[in-house]
Design a protein around this motif. Sequence first.
Motif, short mmCIF file in Angstrom:
data_model
loop_
_atom_site.label_atom_id
_atom_site.label_comp_id
_atom_site.label_asym_id
_atom_site.label_seq_id
_atom_site.Cartn_x
_atom_site.Cartn_y
_atom_site.Cartn_z
N UNK A 36 13.32 2.78 -6.28
CA UNK A 36 12.28 3.58 -5.63
C UNK A 36 12.56 5.08 -5.69
N UNK A 37 13.79 5.50 -5.42
CA UNK A 37 14.10 6.92 -5.32
C UNK A 37 13.82 7.49 -3.94
N UNK A 38 13.11 6.75 -3.10
CA UNK A 38 12.78 7.16 -1.73
C UNK A 38 13.08 6.02 -0.77
N UNK A 39 13.27 6.38 0.49
CA UNK A 39 13.26 5.41 1.57
C UNK A 39 11.93 5.56 2.29
N UNK B 89 16.05 9.46 -1.41
CA UNK B 89 17.39 8.93 -1.16
C UNK B 89 18.37 10.10 -1.19
N UNK B 90 19.52 9.98 -0.52
CA UNK B 90 20.47 11.10 -0.43
C UNK B 90 21.05 11.55 -1.77
N UNK B 91 20.97 10.72 -2.80
CA UNK B 91 21.51 11.07 -4.11
C UNK B 91 20.70 10.38 -5.19
N UNK B 92 20.76 10.92 -6.39
CA UNK B 92 20.11 10.30 -7.53
C UNK B 92 21.04 9.21 -8.07
N UNK B 93 20.54 7.97 -8.14
CA UNK B 93 21.37 6.83 -8.53
C UNK B 93 20.65 5.97 -9.55
N UNK B 94 21.43 5.09 -10.21
CA UNK B 94 20.85 4.14 -11.15
C UNK B 94 20.13 3.02 -10.40
N UNK B 95 20.81 2.45 -9.40
CA UNK B 95 20.24 1.37 -8.59
C UNK B 95 20.59 1.59 -7.12
N UNK B 96 19.64 1.28 -6.27
CA UNK B 96 19.83 1.34 -4.83
C UNK B 96 19.89 -0.09 -4.32
N UNK C 266 24.21 3.55 6.52
CA UNK C 266 25.12 3.39 5.39
C UNK C 266 24.33 2.77 4.24
N UNK C 267 24.45 3.37 3.06
CA UNK C 267 23.65 3.00 1.90
C UNK C 267 24.56 2.62 0.74
N UNK C 268 24.32 1.47 0.14
CA UNK C 268 25.08 1.01 -1.02
C UNK C 268 24.23 1.27 -2.27
N UNK C 269 24.85 1.95 -3.25
CA UNK C 269 24.13 2.28 -4.49
C UNK C 269 25.07 2.18 -5.68
N UNK C 270 24.49 2.31 -6.86
CA UNK C 270 25.26 2.24 -8.10
C UNK C 270 24.78 3.31 -9.05
N UNK C 271 25.72 4.03 -9.65
CA UNK C 271 25.43 5.01 -10.70
C UNK C 271 26.33 4.67 -11.87
N UNK C 272 25.72 4.35 -13.02
CA UNK C 272 26.52 3.87 -14.15
C UNK C 272 27.19 2.56 -13.76
N UNK D 144 0.79 -1.22 0.00
CA UNK D 144 0.00 0.00 0.00
C UNK D 144 0.82 1.27 0.00
N UNK D 145 2.06 1.20 0.51
CA UNK D 145 2.92 2.39 0.56
C UNK D 145 4.07 2.33 -0.45
N UNK D 146 4.58 1.14 -0.75
CA UNK D 146 5.77 1.02 -1.58
C UNK D 146 5.42 1.01 -3.07
N UNK D 147 6.32 1.54 -3.91
CA UNK D 147 6.11 1.48 -5.37
C UNK D 147 6.07 0.03 -5.86
#
Length: 139
Positions: free
Chosen positions: A64-67, A85-92, A105-111, A36-39
Amino acid sequence: MDMDENNMIWCVAAETRILFRFNTSGGSVTAWSLAGQLPASYSCACAVFPYNGSVGILVGGYTYGNFYFYELDGVNLNYLGSAPEPASVTLSYDVCYSASRDTFFWVSKTGSAYSITEFEVEFDMALTSDTWAGIKASF
């Protein structure tokens, strides 16, 4: 997946967006649907943290783009709200909470580059799903 101070294990099912809480013997204690709340995309992050004397839960997804934040008040799982999220990324990917630093601590990927970002969450005193202070990140 994460473990709270009571040694309960928390995880979120990627496709169904169901949050599970297990005891350490592996028995399922409780499950909540977060659909109901999550994309409508895959969940991947689940971190627990202390919140107002209760258990706070952060849930994130690959795109998602959000936590999304919840509180278990002992009986009910209450939706607190979401924040970007603290930054715009490709994948969270995953998030973990550090009790000694009172940060996440958040692990993400951009490119093709992976990164780890430390951030803290500041909640307003009168938190609702529409009002809260946001996330501060340090890279």
